[in-house]
Design an enzyme around this catalytic site. Structure first.
Site, mmCIF file in Angstrom:
data_model
loop_
_atom_site.group_PDB
_atom_site.id
_atom_site.type_symbol
_atom_site.label_atom_id
_atom_site.label_comp_id
_atom_site.label_asym_id
_atom_site.label_seq_id
_atom_site.Cartn_x
_atom_site.Cartn_y
_atom_site.Cartn_z
ATOM 1 N N LYS A 222 -7.387 -0.535 2.305
ATOM 2 C CA LYS A 222 -7.206 0.910 2.133
ATOM 3 C C LYS A 222 -8.568 1.589 1.954
ATOM 4 C CE LYS A 222 -5.129 4.301 -0.917
ATOM 5 N NZ LYS A 222 -4.236 4.606 -2.033
ATOM 6 N N GLU B 92 -13.950 -8.781 -1.627
ATOM 7 C CA GLU B 92 -13.356 -9.987 -1.039
ATOM 8 C C GLU B 92 -13.135 -9.778 0.466
ATOM 9 O OE1 GLU B 92 -12.337 -8.540 -3.812
ATOM 10 O OE2 GLU B 92 -11.613 -10.003 -5.277
ATOM 11 N N GLY C 63 -1.772 0.974 -2.611
ATOM 12 C CA GLY C 63 -1.950 -0.331 -1.963
ATOM 13 C C GLY C 63 -0.695 -1.191 -2.030
ATOM 14 N N ARG C 64 -0.082 -1.262 -3.211
ATOM 15 C CA ARG C 64 1.091 -2.131 -3.372
ATOM 16 C C ARG C 64 2.356 -1.532 -2.770
ATOM 17 N NH1 ARG C 64 -1.166 -0.289 -7.916
ATOM 18 N NH2 ARG C 64 -0.020 1.038 -9.363
ATOM 19 N N GLU D 81 1.289 -4.480 -11.438
ATOM 20 C CA GLU D 81 0.173 -3.536 -11.290
ATOM 21 C C GLU D 81 0.684 -2.116 -11.555
ATOM 22 O OE1 GLU D 81 -3.476 -4.369 -8.591
ATOM 23 O OE2 GLU D 81 -2.302 -2.916 -7.473
ATOM 24 N N HIS E 93 15.133 -27.508 -9.568
ATOM 25 C CA HIS E 93 14.567 -28.822 -9.887
ATOM 26 C C HIS E 93 13.210 -28.696 -10.561
ATOM 27 C CE1 HIS E 93 17.718 -31.077 -7.805
ATOM 28 N NE2 HIS E 93 17.786 -29.987 -7.057
ATOM 29 N N LYS F 67 -14.004 -6.369 -11.706
ATOM 30 C CA LYS F 67 -14.721 -6.318 -10.426
ATOM 31 C C LYS F 67 -16.191 -5.966 -10.668
ATOM 32 C CE LYS F 67 -10.862 -4.336 -7.753
ATOM 33 N NZ LYS F 67 -10.446 -3.148 -7.010
HETATM 34 O O1 F6P Z 1 -7.707 -4.657 -7.108
HETATM 35 C C1 F6P Z 1 -6.540 -3.956 -6.972
HETATM 36 C C2 F6P Z 1 -6.436 -3.234 -5.672
HETATM 37 O O2 F6P Z 1 -7.024 -1.995 -5.784
HETATM 38 C C3 F6P Z 1 -4.973 -3.129 -5.263
HETATM 39 O O3 F6P Z 1 -4.325 -2.080 -5.852
HETATM 40 C C4 F6P Z 1 -5.088 -3.063 -3.799
HETATM 41 O O4 F6P Z 1 -3.863 -3.357 -3.194
HETATM 42 C C5 F6P Z 1 -6.150 -4.103 -3.544
HETATM 43 O O5 F6P Z 1 -7.047 -3.926 -4.594
HETATM 44 C C6 F6P Z 1 -6.841 -4.032 -2.220
HETATM 45 O O6 F6P Z 1 -7.454 -2.798 -1.999
HETATM 46 P P1 F6P Z 1 -7.919 -2.359 -0.560
HETATM 47 O O7 F6P Z 1 -6.710 -2.265 0.311
HETATM 48 O O8 F6P Z 1 -8.581 -1.025 -0.753
HETATM 49 O O9 F6P Z 1 -8.875 -3.385 -0.033
#
Ligand code: F6P
Length: 554
Positions: free
Chosen positions: A208, A214, A274-275, A360, A391, A517
Site C-alpha cells: 500500500k 521487508e 491494509g488488512r 491489528e 489431534h 520497525k
Molecule cells: O506493519 C503493519 C502494516 O502497516 C499492515 O497494516 C500492513 O498490512 C502491512 O504493514 C504492509 O503494509 P504495506 O502494504 O504498506 O506494505
C-alpha cells in the site's frame, strides 16, 4: 469527540446484573429449558447459515446484548462507515473497503470523488492484464508465457492473497500458479524461487505504502534474481523488469522510483486499510490464478454480506451477533481467545488471515478519543483446520481449564471427494461427521455417571469426564465457491467492526507496530558496522547484540 465508555451505560450494567444468572447454567440445562433454540438461534447471511444456539446465552441475554449494540450506536457507526465518513479518526480517513465490492451501477461519492468509478476502472485494468497473462499474450522477456506469479508483500499485502489463493485452489484454471514471499528472512525468497525459471516468472510487488522495508528488500533481491537468471543488465535489464514486474500500491511516485513502470501499476486508495485490502488490487495474484470472473464472484460474495450487515435488524444480523458474542465472552467471562476451526483444508490460512484482521484492528488500549479503555479489548484469534486440530490442541478445548469459544466452519458440498476405507462412504461425510460431533461434545460433554455406567474403573472416571458447556458457533455454507469465501471474510470484517464500536476504539489504525520497525532500522548498523559502539540500548538488548556480533565474527 468524546468516545463513549460502554461500561458506564445502563445496557452494560444490565448485562453485568444478568451474567451471574448465566455463568452457573450448563448448556445442557439451557437446551433443556429452550428446546427450540437449536433451530431458532440461527441466522442466514447470504449463503452462510450461522447457528449460535450452542452459546452460553439465553434469549434474554441476546436481548440484552442487542441493547448493548444500540447503546454503542452500532447502526449509526455502520452507516457512517458505509457512506465514507472519516471514522478512522487517528489517521483522519474514511474506511471504505465495502466500496471495493459495490456493483458498477452503485453510486458513492466520498470527499468529492466518485469511488465506484475509480474502483471499477482498476478492476477493468486488472481484468485486462490478467486476461493477457492467462492467455499467453503477455510474455516474459524471452517470449515465454508466464506460469508463476510471485506476490511480494507483507501483512495485509500478503495474508489475504495467500489465504484466498489457497481457498480457491480448485478454481485456478489457466496454468498460472502463485507463490507468496513476505518475510525479510532471506530463506523465504530463496526457498520460494529455488525451482522457478526467471523466464516464466512474474513478480507482483504489493505494498500500500511502497515503503515497507521487508517488501522493498525482497523486491530488490527478486530483481537481482531475475536479471542474474536472465543474464541481462543495462537497457535490456530495464526492459526485462518491465515484463516481469508489476506493482500494486497507492503510491505511484515510490513505484516509479523503484523502477517499475507506472503503466504496470494497479492502484488503490488510502481509505482501504491494509488488512481490508484483499478485495482491492492487492488481490491481483488471486485474479491471475482464478481469472476475473471468479474474482468478480468473490467480490459479489463480499457485497452480499455487506448488504446483510447494512440492512438486517441487529437481532438477526450475523456479524452483529458474532461481534456481540465476542464481547460477551471477552468482557463477562474473561475469555482471552477465540479458535477458528475450518473443516475445510483449503481454508488452512483462514485463522492466520483473521489474526491480522481482528488483532491489528482491535488490539487497542485507548478509545478513539485517546482515553484509556475500561475493559479488555481484542480477542486472540488462532486455529487450524479440523481434523488436524483435533489431534493437536482440542484436548485443551475439551478438558482444559480455559474457556475458548470456537467458530466451526463447514461446507455441505465438497470440491473433492474420495471413498472411505471400506469403499462405501465419502471422506467428505467423514470430515463433516467430525465437524458436527465436536460442537456437540464441546457443548454437552459426558458426565461422570455416564462414564461410570460404561464400566470405567472409578479412578479413571474423573480423567474421562467431558465437562461440556464450551460454546461454539457453527457456520455452514453450501460449497467453497469464490462467493462463499468473500462472504466469510466480510462476516469477520464486520464482526470485528462491531466489537470495535462497542469498545469505542479506532479499529482502523495500527500505531502499535511502528516503534518496532523504527528500532529495527536503528539497530541495523549496530549489527553490521565493526566499530559500532557497544552500549546503545538496554543492557539485555546490548548483551544480545554483542553475542550476535561475536557469533558473526564482528
Ligand atoms: O506493519 C503493519 C502494516 O502497516 C499492515 O497494516 C500492513 O498490512 C502491512 O504493514 C504492509 O503494509 P504495506 O502494504 O504498506 O506494505
Amino acid at each position: 469527540m468524546t468516545a463513549l465508555d460502554i461500561t458506564t451505560t445502563d445496557a452494560w450494567a444490565a448485562l453485568k446484573a444478568h451474567e451471574p444468572k448465566i455463568t452457573p447454567l450448563h448448556l445442557r440445562e439451557i437446551f433443556a429449558d429452550d428446546p427450540a433454540r437449536g433451530a431458532e438461534l440461527t441466522v442466514r447471511a447470504a449463503d452462510l447459515y450461522m447457528d449460535y444456539s450452542k452459546h452460553r446465552v439465553t434469549r434474554e441475554t441476546l436481548g440484552l446484548l442487542t441493547d448493548l449494540a444500540v447503546a454503542a450506536g452500532v447502526e449509526a457507526r455502520r452507516d457512517a462507515m458505509l457512506r465514507g465518513d472519516h471514522i478512522n479518526t487517528s489517521e483522519n480517513r474514511a474506511v471504505l473497503h465495502t466500496a471495493l465490492r459495490l456493483p458498477a451501477d452503485a453510486a458513492l461519492t466520498v470527499d468529492g470523488q466518485d469511488v465506484v468509478t475509480d474502483v471499477h476502472d482498476v478492476l477493468r485494468a486488472m481484468g485486462d492484464f490478467t486476461d493477457r497473462l492467462r492467455s499467453g499474450e503477455w510474455v516474459g522477456a524471452t517470449g515465454k508465457k508466464i506460469s508463476t506469479v510471485v506476490n511480494i508483500g507483507i501483512g495485509g499485502s500478503d495474508l489475504g492473497p495467500v489465504m484466498i489463493y489457497q481457498a480457491l485452489r480448485a478454481y485456478a484454471d489457466a496454468g498460472i500458479s502463485a507463490r507468496f514471499v513476505s518475510n525479510v528472512d532471506p530463506s523465504d525468497l530463496v526457498g520460494k524461487t529455488a525451482d522457478l525459471d526467471p523466464e516464466t516468472t512474474l513478480f507482483i510487488i504489493a505494498s500500500k505504502t511502497f515503503s515497507t522495508l521487508e517488501t522493498l528488500t525482497n523486491a530488490t533481491a527478486a530483481r537481482r534474481w531475475l536479471l542474474d537468471g536472465l543474464g541481462l543488465d543495462g537497457e535490456q535489464g530495464t526492459a526485462a523488469v518491465a515484463k516481469h514486474f508489476v506493482a500494486v500500491s497507492t503510491n505511484a511516485e515510490r513505484v516509479a522510483k523503484f523502477g517499475i513502470d507506472t503503466a504496470n501499476m494497479f492502484g488503490f486508495w488510502d481509505w482501504v486499510g491494509g488488512r481490508y485490502s484483499v478485495d482491492s488490487a492487492i488481490g491481483l495474484s488471486v485474479m491471475c490464478a482464478v481469472g476475473k470472473e471468479n474474482f468478480a464472484e468473490l467480490l459479489a460474495g463480499f457485497h452480499a454480506v455487506d448488504e446483510h450487515f447494512a440492512t438486517a435488524p441487529l437481532a438477526q444480523n450475523a456479524p452483529v451477533i458474532m461481534g456481540l458474542l465476542g464481547v460477551w465472552y471477552s468482557n463477562f467471562f474473561g475469555a482471552e481467545s477465540r479458535a477458528v476451526l475450518p473443516y475445510c483444508n483449503d481454508l488452512n490460512r483462514f485463522a492466520a488471515y483473521l489474526q491480522q484482521l481482528t488483532m491489528e484492528s482491535n488490539g487497542k488500549s485507548v478509545r478513539s478519543d485517546g482515553s484509556p479503555v475500561s475493559t479488555s479489548t481484542g480477542e486472540i484469534f488462532w486455529g487450524e483446520p479440523g481434523t488436524n486440530g483435533q489431534h493437536a490442541f482440542y484436548q485443551l478445548l475439551h478438558q482444559g481449564t480455559r474457556l475458548v469459544p470456537a467458530d466451526f466452519i463447514g461446507l455441505s458440498e465438497p470440491l473433492d471427494d474420495l471413498p472411505t476405507q471400506d469403499g462405501t462412504g465419502s471422506m467428505h461425510d467423514l470430515l463433516m461427521s467430525n465437524y458436527f460431533a465436536q460442537t456437540s461434545v464441546l457443548a454437552f460433554g459426558k458426565t461422570a455417571e455416564e462414564i461410570a455406567a460404561e464400566g470405567t474403573p472409578a479412578d479413571v472416571v474423573p480423567h474421562k469426564v467431558m465437562p461440556g458447556n464450551r460454546p461454539s458457533t457453527s457456520i455452514l455454507a453450501p460449497k467453497l465457491t469464490p462467493s462463499v469465501v468473500g462472504q466469510l471474510v466480510a462476516l469477520y470484517e464486520h464482526a470485528t467492526f462491531v466489537e470495535g464500536v462497542i469498545w469505542g476504539i479506532d479499529s482502523f489504525d495500527q500505531w502499535g507496530v511502528e516503534l518496532g520497525k523504527t528500532q529495527a532500522v536503528e539497530l541495523l548498523p549496530v549489527l553490521t558496522q565493526a566499530a559500532a559502539p557497544a552500549a546503545q540500548h538496554d543492557s539485555s538488548t546490548d548483551a544480545l547484540v554483542r553475542r550476535y556480533r561475536t557469533e558473526r565474527g564482528r
